[in-house]
Design a protein around this motif. Structure first.
Motif, PDB file in Angstrom:
ATOM      1  N   VAL A 172       0.914  -1.413   0.134  1.00 26.99           N
ATOM      2  CA  VAL A 172       0.027  -0.046   0.044  1.00 26.99           C
ATOM      3  C   VAL A 172       0.927   1.028   0.131  1.00 26.99           C
ATOM      4  CG1 VAL A 172      -1.621   1.134   1.188  1.00 26.99           C
ATOM      5  CG2 VAL A 172      -1.773  -1.242   1.398  1.00 26.99           C
ATOM      6  N   CYS A 173       0.529   2.380  -0.587  1.00 28.26           N
ATOM      7  CA  CYS A 173       1.555   3.416  -0.852  1.00 28.26           C
ATOM      8  C   CYS A 173       0.759   4.671  -1.162  1.00 28.26           C
ATOM      9  CB  CYS A 173       2.509   3.203  -1.909  1.00 28.26           C
ATOM     10  SG  CYS A 173       1.907   3.354  -3.699  1.00 28.26           S
ATOM     11  N   LYS A 174       1.279   5.640  -0.654  1.00 23.98           N
ATOM     12  CA  LYS A 174       0.456   7.225  -0.991  1.00 23.98           C
ATOM     13  C   LYS A 174       1.218   7.657  -2.043  1.00 23.98           C
ATOM     14  CE  LYS A 174      -0.562   8.169   4.004  1.00 23.98           C
ATOM     15  NZ  LYS A 174      -0.349   9.286   4.972  1.00 23.98           N
ATOM     16  N   TYR A 175       0.402   8.142  -2.938  1.00 24.98           N
ATOM     17  CA  TYR A 175       0.829   9.084  -4.067  1.00 24.98           C
ATOM     18  C   TYR A 175       0.363  10.667  -3.602  1.00 24.98           C
ATOM     19  CZ  TYR A 175       1.652   5.406  -7.393  1.00 24.98           C
ATOM     20  OH  TYR A 175       2.149   4.204  -8.197  1.00 24.98           O
ATOM     21  N   TYR A 176       1.384  11.258  -3.371  1.00 22.35           N
ATOM     22  CA  TYR A 176       0.817  12.834  -2.939  1.00 22.35           C
ATOM     23  C   TYR A 176       0.460  13.574  -4.046  1.00 22.35           C
ATOM     24  CZ  TYR A 176       2.589  11.560   1.770  1.00 22.35           C
ATOM     25  OH  TYR A 176       2.496  10.821   2.968  1.00 22.35           O
ATOM     26  N   MET A 177      -0.406  14.444  -3.962  1.00 18.52           N
ATOM     27  CA  MET A 177      -0.744  15.269  -4.776  1.00 18.52           C
ATOM     28  C   MET A 177       0.333  16.321  -5.295  1.00 18.52           C
ATOM     29  SD  MET A 177      -3.748  14.361  -5.277  1.00 18.52           S
ATOM     30  CE  MET A 177      -4.999  13.297  -4.026  1.00 18.52           C
ATOM     31  N   ALA A 178      -0.035  16.616  -6.743  1.00 14.50           N
ATOM     32  CA  ALA A 178       0.976  17.680  -6.944  1.00 14.50           C
ATOM     33  C   ALA A 178       0.946  19.231  -6.443  1.00 14.50           C
ATOM     34  CB  ALA A 178       0.708  17.937  -8.647  1.00 14.50           C
ATOM     35  N   ARG A 179       1.989  19.877  -6.270  1.00 17.50           N
ATOM     36  CA  ARG A 179       2.042  20.946  -5.255  1.00 17.50           C
ATOM     37  C   ARG A 179       1.062  21.869  -5.798  1.00 17.50           C
ATOM     38  NH1 ARG A 179       7.430  22.584  -6.012  1.00 17.50           N
ATOM     39  NH2 ARG A 179       7.815  20.817  -4.517  1.00 17.50           N
ATOM     40  N   GLY A 180       0.153  22.384  -4.809  1.00 18.03           N
ATOM     41  CA  GLY A 180      -0.853  23.193  -5.215  1.00 18.03           C
ATOM     42  C   GLY A 180      -1.921  22.885  -6.115  1.00 18.03           C
ATOM     43  N   HIS A 181      -2.071  21.661  -6.282  1.00 16.11           N
ATOM     44  CA  HIS A 181      -2.889  21.013  -6.990  1.00 16.11           C
ATOM     45  C   HIS A 181      -3.893  19.908  -6.414  1.00 16.11           C
ATOM     46  CE1 HIS A 181      -4.670  20.304 -11.085  1.00 16.11           C
ATOM     47  NE2 HIS A 181      -4.362  18.993 -11.334  1.00 16.11           N
ATOM     48  N   TRP A 182      -5.093  19.652  -6.951  1.00 14.96           N
ATOM     49  CA  TRP A 182      -5.830  18.421  -6.389  1.00 14.96           C
ATOM     50  C   TRP A 182      -5.802  17.161  -6.839  1.00 14.96           C
ATOM     51  CZ3 TRP A 182      -9.617  16.222  -9.397  1.00 14.96           C
ATOM     52  CH2 TRP A 182      -9.977  16.479 -10.704  1.00 14.96           C
ATOM     53  N   GLN A 183      -4.865  16.930  -7.886  1.00 23.06           N
ATOM     54  CA  GLN A 183      -4.628  15.815  -8.262  1.00 23.06           C
ATOM     55  C   GLN A 183      -3.031  15.088  -7.946  1.00 23.06           C
ATOM     56  OE1 GLN A 183      -6.054  16.937 -12.452  1.00 23.06           O
ATOM     57  NE2 GLN A 183      -7.397  15.137 -12.235  1.00 23.06           N
TER      58      GLN A 183
END
Length: 183
Positions: free
Chosen positions: A162-173
């Motif tokens: 299981v891993c986290k994909y962090y959102m692009a800086r200043g973006h919702w995706q």
């Protein structure tokens, strides 16, 4: 693989004709039914190779309509999800159960491509019309702000990671395809 004395070789889409030289195929690239990885997976499976991601997993996991239906059937909590057909354009968002903001997804969307957010009814209709030019079905989901998105890898019906994909800086995706290269 080196520690286990297993020979590995990186291949590219140009190596399709070489697949039968190998015992197994481990795909670590974005997969979809309309992508070379699916053709590789199908050929490798047909040739008797062990395949990760196998063709069935690619077909199922790359299909957000299938995933939405399976999550609902299994009663797994998820953002409110509505599967829309083109006649949805004739209805008001409220009558469809849509609240704003909402997220609209093509069934085969991946890594933020084919996924848009609509802030109001006008934007909803505009983006939905555009998405229906590419697909007969669209997924509408309630928007839930988050700093990350989960990915779960499963092998032999058991969670592998299981891993986290962090959102692009200043973006919702997780990817901001419209942003600058530093986003």
């Amino acid at each position: 693989a080196d520690k286990l004395n297993v020979y590995t070789e990186f291949i590219t889409k140009e190596d399709y004709s070489r697949l039968t030289e190998f015992d197994a195929l481990f795909i670590r690239e974005t997969t979809s039914v309309n992508h070379h990885t699916y053709r590789f997976s199908r050929k490798a499976h047909a040739e008797g190779l062990v395949v990760i991601d196998d063709p069935w997993s690619i077909m199922r996991c790359a299909n957000k309509v299938y995933l939405a239906e399976r999550l609902a059937l299994a009663k797994i909590p998820a953002p409110r999800t509505i599967i829309l057909q083109k006649d949805a354009l004739k209805s008001s968002p409220e009558s469809l159960g849509i609240t704003f903001p909402c997220v609209l997804k093509q069934p085969d969307s991946a890594f933020s491509k084919g996924v848009v957010k609509a802030a109001d009814e006008a934007e909803f209709r505009e983006k939905l019309t555009s998405l229906f030019e590419k697909s007969d079905l669209i997924i509408a989901q309630e928007f839930m702000q988050s700093d990350f998105d989960w990915r779960v890898g499963i092998l032999d019906r058991q969670p592998l990671y299981v891993c986290k994909y962090y959102m692009a800086r200043g973006h919702w995706q997780i990817c901001n395809w419209a942003g600058s290269a530093t986003s």
